[in-house]
Design a protein around this motif. Structure first.
Motif, short mmCIF file in Angstrom:
data_model
loop_
_atom_site.label_atom_id
_atom_site.label_comp_id
_atom_site.label_asym_id
_atom_site.label_seq_id
_atom_site.Cartn_x
_atom_site.Cartn_y
_atom_site.Cartn_z
N ALA A 67 0.84 -1.23 -0.14
CA ALA A 67 -0.04 -0.01 0.13
C ALA A 67 0.70 1.23 0.13
CB ALA A 67 -0.97 0.03 1.12
N ALA A 68 1.94 1.25 0.72
CA ALA A 68 2.87 2.50 0.65
C ALA A 68 3.28 2.68 -0.43
CB ALA A 68 3.88 2.09 1.98
N VAL A 69 3.78 1.69 -1.19
CA VAL A 69 4.61 1.82 -2.48
C VAL A 69 3.52 2.02 -3.72
CG1 VAL A 69 5.74 0.26 -4.53
CG2 VAL A 69 6.58 0.15 -2.05
N CYS A 70 2.32 1.80 -3.50
CA CYS A 70 1.11 2.00 -4.53
C CYS A 70 0.59 3.32 -4.20
CB CYS A 70 0.06 0.70 -4.42
SG CYS A 70 0.62 -0.64 -5.40
N ASP A 71 0.54 3.96 -2.95
CA ASP A 71 0.16 5.47 -2.70
C ASP A 71 0.52 6.23 -3.84
OD1 ASP A 71 -1.02 7.54 -1.65
OD2 ASP A 71 -1.20 6.49 0.24
N PRO A 72 -0.11 6.86 -4.71
CA PRO A 72 0.48 7.64 -5.34
C PRO A 72 1.01 9.03 -4.92
CG PRO A 72 -2.03 7.74 -5.74
CD PRO A 72 -1.73 6.44 -4.83
N ASP A 73 0.44 9.30 -3.68
CA ASP A 73 0.69 10.72 -3.13
C ASP A 73 1.62 10.40 -2.01
OD1 ASP A 73 0.69 12.91 -1.53
OD2 ASP A 73 -1.55 13.30 -1.88
N PRO A 74 2.77 11.27 -2.09
CA PRO A 74 3.86 10.73 -1.26
C PRO A 74 3.75 11.44 0.11
CG PRO A 74 4.47 12.47 -2.78
CD PRO A 74 3.31 11.87 -3.34
N SER A 75 2.64 12.30 0.23
CA SER A 75 2.38 13.14 1.39
C SER A 75 1.63 11.96 2.28
CB SER A 75 1.42 14.18 1.34
OG SER A 75 2.07 15.39 0.40
N PHE A 76 0.94 11.02 1.59
CA PHE A 76 -0.06 10.09 2.29
C PHE A 76 0.30 8.73 2.74
CE2 PHE A 76 -3.10 13.17 0.99
CZ PHE A 76 -3.56 13.62 2.10
N CYS A 77 1.59 8.38 1.83
CA CYS A 77 2.05 7.01 2.02
C CYS A 77 2.58 6.79 3.33
CB CYS A 77 3.04 6.73 1.04
SG CYS A 77 4.63 7.63 1.10
N LEU A 78 2.81 7.85 4.18
CA LEU A 78 3.22 7.86 5.53
C LEU A 78 2.11 7.15 6.30
CD1 LEU A 78 5.18 8.62 7.82
CD2 LEU A 78 3.57 10.65 8.24
N TRP A 79 1.07 7.03 5.85
CA TRP A 79 -0.05 6.48 6.77
C TRP A 79 -0.02 4.91 6.86
CZ3 TRP A 79 -5.14 9.31 4.87
CH2 TRP A 79 -5.07 10.62 5.34
N PHE A 80 0.89 4.45 5.84
CA PHE A 80 1.09 2.90 5.56
C PHE A 80 2.55 2.73 6.27
CE2 PHE A 80 -2.08 3.73 2.27
CZ PHE A 80 -3.05 3.01 2.82
N VAL A 81 3.53 3.62 6.03
CA VAL A 81 4.70 3.27 6.42
C VAL A 81 5.07 3.39 7.80
CG1 VAL A 81 7.31 4.20 6.18
CG2 VAL A 81 5.97 4.01 4.25
N GLU A 82 4.33 4.54 8.32
CA GLU A 82 4.65 4.96 9.93
C GLU A 82 4.26 3.58 10.78
OE1 GLU A 82 4.06 8.48 12.91
OE2 GLU A 82 2.43 8.05 11.37
N PRO A 83 3.01 3.04 10.74
CA PRO A 83 2.66 1.97 11.63
C PRO A 83 3.74 0.64 11.26
CG PRO A 83 1.03 2.49 10.16
CD PRO A 83 2.04 3.53 9.70
N ALA A 84 4.04 0.56 10.16
CA ALA A 84 4.90 -0.56 9.98
C ALA A 84 6.17 -0.08 10.49
CB ALA A 84 5.27 -0.73 8.47
N VAL A 85 6.59 1.13 10.36
CA VAL A 85 8.04 1.24 11.19
C VAL A 85 7.96 0.87 12.71
CG1 VAL A 85 9.68 3.11 11.90
CG2 VAL A 85 8.98 2.99 9.56
N TYR A 86 6.95 1.46 13.23
CA TYR A 86 6.60 1.16 14.83
C TYR A 86 6.52 -0.32 14.99
CZ TYR A 86 6.02 6.23 16.21
OH TYR A 86 6.42 7.47 16.30
N ALA A 87 5.59 -1.11 14.27
CA ALA A 87 5.44 -2.52 14.45
C ALA A 87 6.65 -3.47 14.13
CB ALA A 87 4.17 -2.95 14.08
#
Length: 160
Positions: A67-87
């Protein structure tokens, strides 16, 4: 492929990824939301529940990265990356993004580059219950200098 066809394919891909993450979180597929806005709606809906969990099952990792890689908006891919980094840890996330950069399609490589910046999100104990009660976590999860070095080398080689 024409630009419109490419954009439509990318939007369908992102919708598919966001739908899978929503399914894993236990949310519906937002069928009542117009398709043009559904992926962003789902991404927004999963963000808080993902960050509120102290850990995520292994089955979440690949869909979050996709989902992070497919998200076309670099401002919003954080919504998938951040929880992955924490977990799962910064190291694992950055390694997955490097793998996308090395072996992915052109669209996945571009998405990995967008998401790479988000993988550097500052980690704060008050932001996620993924930390132990004393505010600590295993530092090896976030050690990523060697992965960053490999990323830079990959970009350097692709530029020549």
């Amino acid at each position: 492929m024409a630009d419109d066809e490419h954009n439509e394919a990318a939007a369908r891909s992102f919708l598919s990824c966001a739908t899978e993450v929503a399914r894993l979180v236990g949310l519906g597929n937002a069928a009542d939301v117009p398709e043009a806005r559904r992926a962003r709606h789902l991404a927004h809906a999963v963000r808080k529940p993902l960050l509120e969990r102290a850990n995520l099952p292994e089955e979440f990792f690949a869909p979050l990265m996709a989902a992070a890689v497919c998200d076309p908006d670099p401002s919003f891919c954080l919504w998938f990356v951040e929880p992955a980094v924490y977990a799962f840890g910064r190291r694992r996330v950055m390694t997955a993004l490097l793998d996308y950069r090395l072996t992915g399609t052109d669209a996945e490589q571009a998405g990995a580059e967008r998401a790479w910046y988000c993988a550097h999100v500052p980690l704060r104990a008050d932001r996620s219950p993924a930390y132990a009660p004393d505010g600590r976590r295993d530092p090896a999860m976030d050690e990523s200098r060697d992965v960053s070095d490999e990323w830079r080398e990959t970009l350097r080689q692709s530029a020549t």
